[in-house]
Write an enzyme that holds these catalytic residues in place. Sequence first.
Site, PDB file in Angstrom:
ATOM      1  N   ASN A 187     -46.632  25.349 -93.100  1.00  8.15           N
ATOM      2  CA  ASN A 187     -47.073  24.615 -91.551  1.00  8.15           C
ATOM      3  C   ASN A 187     -46.745  25.728 -90.528  1.00  8.15           C
ATOM      4  O   ASN A 187     -47.070  25.413 -89.131  1.00  8.15           O
ATOM      5  CB  ASN A 187     -46.635  23.236 -90.503  1.00  8.15           C
ATOM      6  CG  ASN A 187     -46.582  23.075 -89.499  1.00  8.15           C
ATOM      7  OD1 ASN A 187     -47.768  22.629 -89.182  1.00  8.15           O
ATOM      8  ND2 ASN A 187     -45.168  23.141 -87.931  1.00  8.15           N
ATOM      9  N   LYS A 204     -56.790  30.717 -90.660  1.00 11.40           N
ATOM     10  CA  LYS A 204     -57.161  29.552 -90.695  1.00 11.40           C
ATOM     11  C   LYS A 204     -58.507  29.282 -91.933  1.00 11.40           C
ATOM     12  O   LYS A 204     -58.072  28.462 -92.108  1.00 11.40           O
ATOM     13  CB  LYS A 204     -57.677  28.607 -89.229  1.00 11.40           C
ATOM     14  CG  LYS A 204     -55.652  28.575 -88.412  1.00 11.40           C
ATOM     15  CD  LYS A 204     -54.343  28.116 -89.416  1.00 11.40           C
ATOM     16  CE  LYS A 204     -53.743  27.428 -88.604  1.00 11.40           C
ATOM     17  NZ  LYS A 204     -52.004  27.368 -89.091  1.00 11.40           N
ATOM     18  N   TYR A 234     -56.484  33.849 -85.116  1.00 15.59           N
ATOM     19  CA  TYR A 234     -56.286  32.592 -85.732  1.00 15.59           C
ATOM     20  C   TYR A 234     -57.363  32.361 -86.676  1.00 15.59           C
ATOM     21  O   TYR A 234     -56.839  31.911 -87.424  1.00 15.59           O
ATOM     22  CB  TYR A 234     -55.768  32.013 -84.266  1.00 15.59           C
ATOM     23  CG  TYR A 234     -55.184  30.594 -84.569  1.00 15.59           C
ATOM     24  CD1 TYR A 234     -54.230  30.540 -85.227  1.00 15.59           C
ATOM     25  CD2 TYR A 234     -56.177  29.616 -84.027  1.00 15.59           C
ATOM     26  CE1 TYR A 234     -53.690  29.256 -85.355  1.00 15.59           C
ATOM     27  CE2 TYR A 234     -55.449  28.280 -83.970  1.00 15.59           C
ATOM     28  CZ  TYR A 234     -54.076  28.153 -84.993  1.00 15.59           C
ATOM     29  OH  TYR A 234     -54.040  26.120 -85.234  1.00 15.59           O
ATOM     30  N   ILE A 239     -40.876  32.361 -93.897  1.00 17.87           N
ATOM     31  CA  ILE A 239     -42.228  32.684 -94.880  1.00 17.87           C
ATOM     32  C   ILE A 239     -42.426  33.374 -95.297  1.00 17.87           C
ATOM     33  O   ILE A 239     -43.390  33.115 -96.473  1.00 17.87           O
ATOM     34  CB  ILE A 239     -41.812  30.947 -95.177  1.00 17.87           C
ATOM     35  CG1 ILE A 239     -42.453  31.056 -93.897  1.00 17.87           C
ATOM     36  CG2 ILE A 239     -40.251  29.987 -95.220  1.00 17.87           C
ATOM     37  CD1 ILE A 239     -44.165  31.158 -93.474  1.00 17.87           C
ATOM     38  N   THR A 248     -49.512  20.269 -79.511  1.00 20.73           N
ATOM     39  CA  THR A 248     -48.158  21.377 -79.432  1.00 20.73           C
ATOM     40  C   THR A 248     -48.055  22.427 -78.294  1.00 20.73           C
ATOM     41  O   THR A 248     -48.830  22.750 -77.955  1.00 20.73           O
ATOM     42  CB  THR A 248     -48.144  21.317 -80.902  1.00 20.73           C
ATOM     43  OG1 THR A 248     -49.403  22.874 -80.899  1.00 20.73           O
ATOM     44  CG2 THR A 248     -48.403  20.200 -81.941  1.00 20.73           C
TER      45      THR A 248
END
Length: 302
Positions: A100, A175, A171, A74, A205
């Site tokens: 996600n 974000k 990261y 994606i 996770t």
Amino acid sequence: MSGICDGRVVAVTGAGRGLGRAHALAFAAEGARVVVNDLGVGLDGAPGAESPAEAVVAEIRAAGGEAVVHDGDIATTDGAACLVHTALEAYGRFDTLVSNAGFLRDRMLVNLDEDDWDAVIRVHLKGHFLPLRHAAAHWRAEAKAGRLPQARIVHTSSGAGLLGSVGQGNYSAAKAGIVGLTLVAAAELARYGVQVNAVAPAARTRMTERAFAQAMAAPATGFDAMAPENVSPLVVWLGSAASAGVTGRVFEAEGGRITVMEGWRPGPTADKGTRWTPAEAGERARELLAAAEGPGAVYGAS
């Protein structure tokens, strides 16, 4: 299956494991037909040998729901366009996009090389933009044809994007960018019947194992506050028609807690009416800082 998403078609990226898997299962449990996207890569984005998306689809079908696999990338134009096409081809409509997908390549800034920067920015930020772009084009066409949708986009930010996180400059930047993208998309797409919100989840996770090492283990009894399934109810509600009127907002979700985040707003201010000298500017800046609320602590800072 029936619920608040009856009749809706939902695509969830990065849905093979962790939060994405929990979201896909929760949407299906509320009556949605789900496009389960996952490349099956490792924690650092390296190609994997398995297709976790197929397992999630099988799980949804075994419970009586409807789901299909999408294994495209994606963060490419073709992959993002194919995601929307897969939903339309399989179910004849497309209502909700949950972005996600992501992975980590953690380094302190002085050790962070360009490839690790580019890879993380690509999967998180570009991987949010491109599906949004193609979904929005579809919904705009629907609106212009007189079929105003009740479309929803739910983005995945992070506390690292809101406050920063030591060792995660790439990261955190990605974000934070997702929050900015969410605000712009909410403003631009409202006329086409599209609502856009973001969640900043905290849960157990693959990506958070090291960051939350002390809190990762599930308790033997009682409420598991770090289970990814705790985040999904809010995501499902935001992705449903029931969230009408909610757009351009950022929520933190952890355990049983939901927080509406309040972003940059004007604080203490001073206006001289003409140009400051450097010394004057510094003196007044210190006065304003003394009157301002302090920033939140960066994750991992000593």
